[in-house]
Write a protein that holds these residues in place. Structure first.
Motif, PDB file in Angstrom:
ATOM      1  N   LEU A  23       0.834  -1.204   0.000  1.00 44.11           N
ATOM      2  CA  LEU A  23       0.000   0.000   0.000  1.00 44.11           C
ATOM      3  C   LEU A  23       0.867   1.251   0.000  1.00 44.11           C
ATOM      4  O   LEU A  23       0.615   2.196  -0.753  1.00 44.11           O
ATOM      5  N   HIS A  24       1.905   1.252   0.828  1.00 38.63           N
ATOM      6  CA  HIS A  24       2.847   2.373   0.876  1.00 38.63           C
ATOM      7  C   HIS A  24       3.477   2.599  -0.504  1.00 38.63           C
ATOM      8  O   HIS A  24       3.586   3.734  -0.966  1.00 38.63           O
ATOM      9  N   HIS A  25       3.875   1.529  -1.172  1.00 41.03           N
ATOM     10  CA  HIS A  25       4.470   1.644  -2.504  1.00 41.03           C
ATOM     11  C   HIS A  25       3.471   2.204  -3.506  1.00 41.03           C
ATOM     12  O   HIS A  25       3.836   3.027  -4.353  1.00 41.03           O
ATOM     13  N   ALA A  26       2.220   1.759  -3.431  1.00 40.73           N
ATOM     14  CA  ALA A  26       1.196   2.258  -4.364  1.00 40.73           C
ATOM     15  C   ALA A  26       0.970   3.756  -4.177  1.00 40.73           C
ATOM     16  O   ALA A  26       0.913   4.515  -5.160  1.00 40.73           O
ATOM     17  N   VAL A  27       0.881   4.191  -2.940  1.00 45.22           N
ATOM     18  CA  VAL A  27       0.674   5.622  -2.663  1.00 45.22           C
ATOM     19  C   VAL A  27       1.901   6.422  -3.097  1.00 45.22           C
ATOM     20  O   VAL A  27       1.780   7.474  -3.734  1.00 45.22           O
ATOM     21  N   THR A  28       3.087   5.923  -2.773  1.00 47.92           N
ATOM     22  CA  THR A  28       4.320   6.617  -3.157  1.00 47.92           C
ATOM     23  C   THR A  28       4.437   6.727  -4.672  1.00 47.92           C
ATOM     24  O   THR A  28       4.758   7.796  -5.210  1.00 47.92           O
ATOM     25  N   PHE A  29       4.159   5.648  -5.385  1.00 50.05           N
ATOM     26  CA  PHE A  29       4.231   5.662  -6.844  1.00 50.05           C
ATOM     27  C   PHE A  29       3.236   6.669  -7.411  1.00 50.05           C
ATOM     28  O   PHE A  29       3.567   7.451  -8.310  1.00 50.05           O
ATOM     29  N   ALA A  30       2.023   6.655  -6.873  1.00 44.68           N
ATOM     30  CA  ALA A  30       1.007   7.607  -7.340  1.00 44.68           C
ATOM     31  C   ALA A  30       1.457   9.047  -7.113  1.00 44.68           C
ATOM     32  O   ALA A  30       1.286   9.906  -7.987  1.00 44.68           O
TER      33      ALA A  30
END
Length: 94
Positions: free
Chosen positions: A79-86
């Protein structure tokens, strides 16, 4: 009377490999980020952003394929990676 800290088991080979790959890569990205702020004529911020996005994509794939490589809460890391990527898509586009 103080207690001894609880014993922890040694990391599994998967955890050790993930850590061994991530620590140097994140150090390089942090250095590039710092240099892009201190010397923008030497390091392009867009390039740092794209490198960071590539790292996030690679690490996300690694964790998705082998969640046991993250000892705790692989879903939180994903989830952290998805938010960071976004969030990184904004500077990548501008």
């Amino acid at each position: 009377m103080s207690r001894a800290p609880p014993r922890t088991s040694p990391p599994t080979p998967c955890v050790a490999a993930h850590d061994a790959a991530n620590v140097p890569i994140l150090c390089i990205i942090a250095t590039l980020c710092s240099l892009s702020l201190l010397a923008p004529s030497l390091i392009d911020a867009w390039l740092v952003t794209v490198c960071f996005m590539a790292y996030i994509a690679f690490d996300t794939a690694w964790i998705a394929c082998a969640p046991h490589c993250v000892p705790r809460a692989a879903s939180v890391v994903l989830l952290h990676h998805a938010v960071t990527f976004a969030l990184l898509t904004y500077p990548a586009r501008h």
